[in-house]
Design a protein around this motif. Structure first.
Motif, short mmCIF file in Angstrom:
data_model
loop_
_atom_site.label_atom_id
_atom_site.label_comp_id
_atom_site.label_asym_id
_atom_site.label_seq_id
_atom_site.Cartn_x
_atom_site.Cartn_y
_atom_site.Cartn_z
N UNK A 384 9.72 34.03 8.42
CA UNK A 384 9.98 34.86 7.03
C UNK A 384 11.42 34.80 6.62
N UNK A 385 11.95 35.65 5.51
CA UNK A 385 13.32 35.45 4.91
C UNK A 385 14.24 35.73 5.67
N UNK A 386 14.44 36.68 6.39
CA UNK A 386 15.49 36.90 7.29
C UNK A 386 15.63 36.09 8.39
N UNK A 387 14.54 35.43 9.08
CA UNK A 387 14.71 34.45 9.93
C UNK A 387 15.38 33.15 9.31
N UNK A 388 15.00 32.83 7.86
CA UNK A 388 15.28 31.60 7.25
C UNK A 388 16.78 31.91 6.97
N UNK A 389 17.26 33.19 6.46
CA UNK A 389 18.69 33.47 6.21
C UNK A 389 19.63 32.97 7.33
N UNK A 390 19.19 33.17 8.79
CA UNK A 390 19.78 32.60 9.82
C UNK A 390 19.77 31.56 10.03
N UNK A 391 18.75 30.87 9.98
CA UNK A 391 18.36 29.39 10.29
C UNK A 391 19.35 28.48 9.42
N UNK A 392 19.04 28.87 8.00
CA UNK A 392 19.72 28.23 7.02
C UNK A 392 21.37 28.09 7.00
N UNK A 393 21.88 29.11 7.80
CA UNK A 393 23.35 29.11 7.82
C UNK A 393 24.01 28.61 9.07
N UNK A 394 22.91 28.25 10.35
CA UNK A 394 23.35 27.74 11.51
C UNK A 394 23.76 26.76 11.61
N UNK A 395 25.09 26.14 11.97
CA UNK A 395 25.75 25.11 12.17
C UNK A 395 26.83 25.05 12.96
N UNK A 396 26.56 25.73 14.27
CA UNK A 396 27.32 26.21 15.12
C UNK A 396 27.58 24.99 16.41
N UNK A 397 28.80 25.10 17.23
CA UNK A 397 28.86 24.38 18.46
C UNK A 397 28.52 25.19 19.64
N UNK A 398 28.06 24.44 20.59
CA UNK A 398 27.37 25.14 21.69
C UNK A 398 27.50 24.35 22.89
N UNK A 399 27.11 25.09 24.14
CA UNK A 399 27.10 24.15 25.48
C UNK A 399 25.63 24.67 25.92
N UNK A 400 25.01 23.83 26.69
CA UNK A 400 23.96 23.82 27.11
C UNK A 400 23.56 23.62 28.54
N UNK A 401 23.17 24.27 29.34
CA UNK A 401 22.64 23.92 30.92
C UNK A 401 21.15 24.01 30.94
N UNK A 402 20.75 22.87 31.71
CA UNK A 402 19.11 22.99 31.88
C UNK A 402 19.08 23.56 33.30
N UNK A 403 17.81 24.13 33.38
CA UNK A 403 17.61 24.73 34.63
C UNK A 403 16.24 23.89 35.25
N UNK A 404 16.47 23.33 36.51
CA UNK A 404 15.55 22.44 37.00
C UNK A 404 15.12 22.69 38.57
N UNK A 405 14.16 22.64 38.87
CA UNK A 405 13.40 22.85 40.24
C UNK A 405 14.42 21.94 41.19
N UNK A 406 14.64 22.10 42.47
CA UNK A 406 15.33 21.29 43.23
C UNK A 406 14.45 20.08 43.60
N UNK A 407 15.20 18.87 43.60
CA UNK A 407 14.65 17.53 43.43
C UNK A 407 14.25 17.24 42.00
N UNK A 408 14.21 17.94 40.98
CA UNK A 408 13.64 17.38 39.73
C UNK A 408 15.23 16.90 38.94
N UNK A 409 16.02 16.77 39.28
CA UNK A 409 17.25 16.12 38.86
C UNK A 409 17.98 15.09 39.59
#
Length: 411
Positions: A384-409
């Motif tokens: 919907x429109x409210x979600x589109x308003x947020x999505x259309x303006x989002x151009x941010x910087x960020x960090x990411x941590x992936x969570x994996x089971x032991x032995x999967x990395x």
């Protein structure tokens, strides 16, 4: 020694030559290639990310501690539990399932847990890994997408003049991973011209053929710009004149590289880079109706759809690349070369056009043609429109941590 990019180009050329020699269309959707003149660019066949001069690539996964995740103790992790169970459903049919089976079986056996129990579950069974770019940096672009609502009709007539196209019968696709393992997740698309495989039609060429009645039309909508952004989002809903709704889901793409029309407008001096957003592009289109077609055709990429019924609750999202329903603000699209689909990811970024922190556990449940790189995410905001308003303006910087089971990395 031939560089990897040159080797990839030679393989693509060889595949195209092989297909051209066969000249068969027994199963049109299963094989094809965009031609042999040069190594063709396409959203599914990206160039390697640049690296720092004189330095080797940093490992994409760096071991981390739970205390490294900013805001980990503040997130309402109970809201991420059902999306995680959805990921388990999708993972069950994938090659990495043996790594996840014990974790997912234990999760399914739990009653609906509160946030502290979810936090304890993840901390006891998973390991956080900091996603890191080849140059050693740990920050990257975070954008947003959503599911729009369009107005449409089964029949053509004012104001419903813009055709929504299904997959054409002459579109050929080849999975390069079946030829060379290093090209996993890369596909080429083309069509037969006589006994030769050539690039598939561009957006402008597809539009011309559609107007001549040479395409498979699913329905018609009332706004070419809204249709364009439907293709960018990958799925959406259409309300018909009788009030009923249907869902349009991504089915395929013409193999041409995606070109941002926002970047086109910036390069032409029509707006600044800071102003470029979905909303500002729509405003420009309303002010320049005679130039809309030219602008849209600057992006040669074209997305084809399939029709689906809307099932479940009205707020349920479309299926992502993992094959499970997306959850607003808890699902992201990632580059599957670096982040395994189905994995939980802790995302630390900021709200659109803001410095206010936004830190949540999300699930890697989708992919996208423009989502390329290690530290790169596209956050699903919902419908919907409210979600589109947020999505259309989002151009941010960020960090990411992936969570994996032991032995999967990697160690």
């Amino acid at each position: 020694m031939i560089r990897k990019s040159q080797s990839r180009c030679l393989v693509i050329t060889a595949v195209a030559l092989l297909l051209a020699a066969c000249g068969s269309t027994a199963k049109p959707p299963a094989s094809g290639s965009p031609g042999v003149a040069a190594c063709p660019p396409c959203p599914d066949c990206p160039a390697a990310a640049p690296t720092a001069a004189g330095k080797g690539d940093a490992k994409p996964l760096q071991a981390a501690r739970w205390s490294d995740l900013p805001g980990w103790n503040d997130d309402d992790l109970a809201a991420a539990w059902q999306p995680f169970l959805q990921s388990c459903r999708g993972l069950a049919s994938r090659a990495q399932w043996p790594q996840w089976k014990a974790v997912c079986d234990d999760a399914r056996a739990m009653a609906t847990p509160a946030a502290p129990a979810v936090r304890a579950f993840f901390e006891s069974r998973l390991q956080p890994w900091l996603l890191t770019n080849p140059d050693g940096s740990t920050r990257g672009l975070v954008t947003g997408y959503y599911e729009p609502l369009l107005r449409g009709s089964r029949t053509r007539g004012q104001p419903y003049l813009q055709p929504v196209l299904g997959v054409p019968s002459d579109l050929l696709t080849i999975d390069l991973g079946s030829i060379l393992p290093e090209l996993k997740n890369m596909r080429l698309r083309g069509r037969l011209q006589g006994n030769r495989v050539v690039p598939y039609l561009s957006r402008a060429e597809i539009g011309k053929r559609a107007n001549e009645g040479g395409e498979r039309v699913l329905l018609y909508v009332d706004d070419p710009v809204e249709l364009f952004f439907l293709q960018v989002q990958g799925s959406g809903r259409v309300q018909l004149p009788d009030g009923s709704k249907l869902r349009l889901a991504y089915a395929d793409q013409n193999g041409h590289p995606y070109q941002s029309i926002g970047r086109v407008l910036v390069d032409r001096g029509e707006m600044s880079l800071e102003q470029a957003s979905m909303q500002s592009i729509k405003q420009w289109a309303r002010a320049n109706p005679s130039r809309v077609s030219e602008l849209l055709n600057a992006n040669p990429s074209y997305v084809f759809f399939r029709e689906e019924a809307i099932r479940g609750r009205d707020g349920d999202g479309p299926n992502g690349a993992l094959g499970v329903s997306l959850t607003p603000e808890r699902s992201i699209a990632v580059d599957p070369r670096h982040v395994a689909l189905g994995a939980p990811v802790f995302l630390a970024t900021t709200l659109p056009d803001s410095a206010q922190p936004w830190r949540r556990l999300v699930m890697a449940q989708d992919t996208g043609g423009a989502i390329r790189g290690v530290v790169r995410a596209d956050l699903f905001w919902g419908f919907g429109a409210a979600a589109g308003n947020q999505a259309g303006r989002m151009k941010q910087q960020g960090q990411m941590w992936v969570l994996l089971p032991a032995g999967a990395a990697p160690p």
